[in-house]
Design an enzyme around this catalytic site. Structure first.
Site, PDB file in Angstrom:
ATOM      1  N   ASN A  11       0.862  -1.170   0.000  1.00  0.00           N
ATOM      2  CA  ASN A  11       0.000   0.000   0.000  1.00  0.00           C
ATOM      3  C   ASN A  11       0.902   1.223   0.000  1.00  0.00           C
ATOM      4  OD1 ASN A  11      -1.729   2.065   0.542  1.00  0.00           O
ATOM      5  ND2 ASN A  11      -2.750   1.070   2.282  1.00  0.00           N
ATOM      6  N   ARG A  93      -2.452  -2.046  -3.593  1.00  0.00           N
ATOM      7  CA  ARG A  93      -3.591  -1.139  -3.497  1.00  0.00           C
ATOM      8  C   ARG A  93      -3.340  -0.007  -4.488  1.00  0.00           C
ATOM      9  NH1 ARG A  93      -4.489   3.669   0.533  1.00  0.00           N
ATOM     10  NH2 ARG A  93      -6.639   4.164   0.040  1.00  0.00           N
ATOM     11  N   HIS A 182     -12.152   3.979  -0.653  1.00  0.00           N
ATOM     12  CA  HIS A 182     -12.268   2.982   0.428  1.00  0.00           C
ATOM     13  C   HIS A 182     -13.027   1.738  -0.035  1.00  0.00           C
ATOM     14  CE1 HIS A 182     -12.224   6.485   3.577  1.00  0.00           C
ATOM     15  NE2 HIS A 182     -11.007   5.995   3.461  1.00  0.00           N
ATOM     16  N   ARG A 243     -10.588  16.777   6.571  1.00  0.00           N
ATOM     17  CA  ARG A 243     -11.310  17.209   5.368  1.00  0.00           C
ATOM     18  C   ARG A 243     -12.709  17.692   5.732  1.00  0.00           C
ATOM     19  NH1 ARG A 243     -10.032  11.807   2.840  1.00  0.00           N
ATOM     20  NH2 ARG A 243      -7.891  11.979   2.110  1.00  0.00           N
ATOM     21  N   GLU A 386      -8.277  -4.247   5.198  1.00  0.00           N
ATOM     22  CA  GLU A 386      -8.073  -4.006   3.770  1.00  0.00           C
ATOM     23  C   GLU A 386      -6.944  -4.877   3.219  1.00  0.00           C
ATOM     24  OE1 GLU A 386      -8.427   0.307   4.923  1.00  0.00           O
ATOM     25  OE2 GLU A 386      -8.883   0.483   2.797  1.00  0.00           O
TER      26      GLU A 386
END
Ligand code: ADP
Length: 401
Positions: A11, A93, A182, A243, A386
């Site tokens: 990743n 990923r 995601h 964010r 993940e």
């Protein structure tokens, strides 16, 4: 299971590379590592093999290629290098697959070129992902590389959910649409939530709330994503650590025209200095909960704005799905914050969504239900994984049949 059974998951973020080596016979972690602060004066590598004896190094690591070579060295020191015949596949990923990639994909030159073409949609992430793939390929050209896209799970969204209501020709020319992110987590968690109910994913409708530092919600009907809260970029939707999530796009024009801010500064403001951090100076939900308990009004406001947005999305996705079987909380905040889970569903008992306070605050790990038995909708906590999902998907594609 015979043959090679190990999968290396990579990743590559904008300034870090996370890696895990898994054995798919029992899904055991053989090594977990992280190279962070890539490109800074000194980077830092942390490598933990299966025996738990962590090794750390600080040294300059100029780029993602160098970071991966370093990770390969550490794995080789454990006797599990990238040249091991046990290694079946490397799973990467990849953040943005645009409309081109709807599922995990074996990497060849054409795939690399297409990921490159998508760089303008994810300028920080796709180049790092590409560097990871190219280096892994160079280190052992015989091992297949599989790209697993963050956007892929959301490519089933119907056009009316994926389109912004702007001029179609302009949107198409610049590939402006809602992609969502995601996806690996939403796919994994929605499946696990179905399993928790003892049902097949194709039979259930699930709302997944992935609440980490970045946060997104998705509406999953019979195993297929029909809407998600992030859009062209991960900025849209829920309030996040740093964010803003949804806001009137005219805020951007106002900041440019009235405050005279250059566009890059507005980008940084909305992505890095907004959300919980912008509202109260902290982006860690543990710290916000602590300040709130001490009566801090800024922390209270940040929490309330966060929870209110979450509740609005929950209500919206009930409308999107019509019938909801489960709501699943996941990622750092979703798995750990009893306060956020309670506030997210507060007042939704009319929609059949409620939680049992005792189950919600029980110190438990693993997938679990936190709704009362009589509730129409199951509310669950489902830890995301993940890396395991990427490993599973990559292994399925690379295994000789
Ligand atoms: P990332 O998006 O970086 O992968 P994670 O899923 O690891 O994020 O979530 C990180 C966030 O989880 C932290 O910012 C923190 O606010 C939150 N978190 C972690 N542990 C707890 C906890 N025990 N209680 C509340 N929040 C937590």
């Amino acid at each position: 299971m015979t043959g090679a059974t190990r999968v290396l998951v990579l990743n590559s973020g904008s300034s870090s590379v996370k890696y895990q080596l898994l054995d798919m016979r029992d899904e055991a972690r053989l090594a977990v590592g992280l190279v962070e602060r890539i490109g800074e004066r000194t980077a830092r590598l942390t490598h933990t093999p299966a025996d738990g004896r962590r090794r750390e190094r600080e040294l300059p690591v100029p780029d993602h290629g160098a970071a991966l070579r370093l990770a390969a060295e550490e794995l080789a020191a454990d006797g599990r290098g990238l040249d091991s015949p046990e290694l079946a596949v490397v799973g990467h990923r990849v953040v943005h697959g645009g409309q081109s990639f709807t599922e995990p994909t074996l990497v060849d030159d054409a795939v690399l070129a297409e990921i490159e073409r998508l760089v303008p949609l994810a300028p920080l992430h796709n180049p790092a992902n590409l560097a990871g793939i190219r280096t892994a390929r160079a280190l052992n050209p015989d091992v297949p590389q599989v790209a697993v896209f963050d956007t892929a799970f959301h490519t089933t969204m119907p056009e009316h959910a994926a389109r912004y209501a702007i001029d179609v020709a302009t949107a198409d020319r610049h590939r402006i649409r809602r992609y969502g992110f995601h996806g690996t987590s939403h796919a994994y968690v929605s499946r696990r939530a179905a399993a928790l109910l003892g049902r097949d994913p194709s039979e259930v409708n699930v709302i997944v709330l992935h609440l980490g530092n970045g946060a997104s919600a998705s509406a999953v009907a019979g195993g297929r994503c029909v809407d998600t809260s992030m859009g062209l970029t991960p900025l849209e939707g829920l309030v996040m650590g740093t964010r803003s999530g949804d806001l009137d796009p005219a805020v951007v024009f106002h900041l440019a025209r009235v405050a005279g801010m250059p566009v890059d500064e507005i980008d940084a403001l909305l992505n890095k200095r907004s959300g919980l951090l912008g509202l109260c100076g902290d982006n860690d939900m543990r710290e916000i909960a602590r300040r709130m308990a001490a009566g801090d009004p800024a922390a209270r406001l940040a929490f309330d704005v966060y929870a209110y947005r979450l509740r609005k999305y929950l209500g919206a996705y009930v409308a999107v799905l019509g019938r909801v079987d489960a709501v699943a909380f996941t990622a750092g905040v979703g798995e750990n914050s009893t306060e956020v889970r309670a506030a997210a569903v507060a007042g939704l008992s009319g929609l059949g969504i409620e939680i049992d306070e005792r189950l919600n605050s029980a110190a438990a790990k693993g997938p679990r239900l936190i709704s009362p038995e009589y509730a129409r909708v199951a509310v669950a906590v489902v830890p995301t994984d993940e890396e395991l999902e990427i490993a599973t998907q990559a292994f399925a594609l690379a295994r000789p049949r």
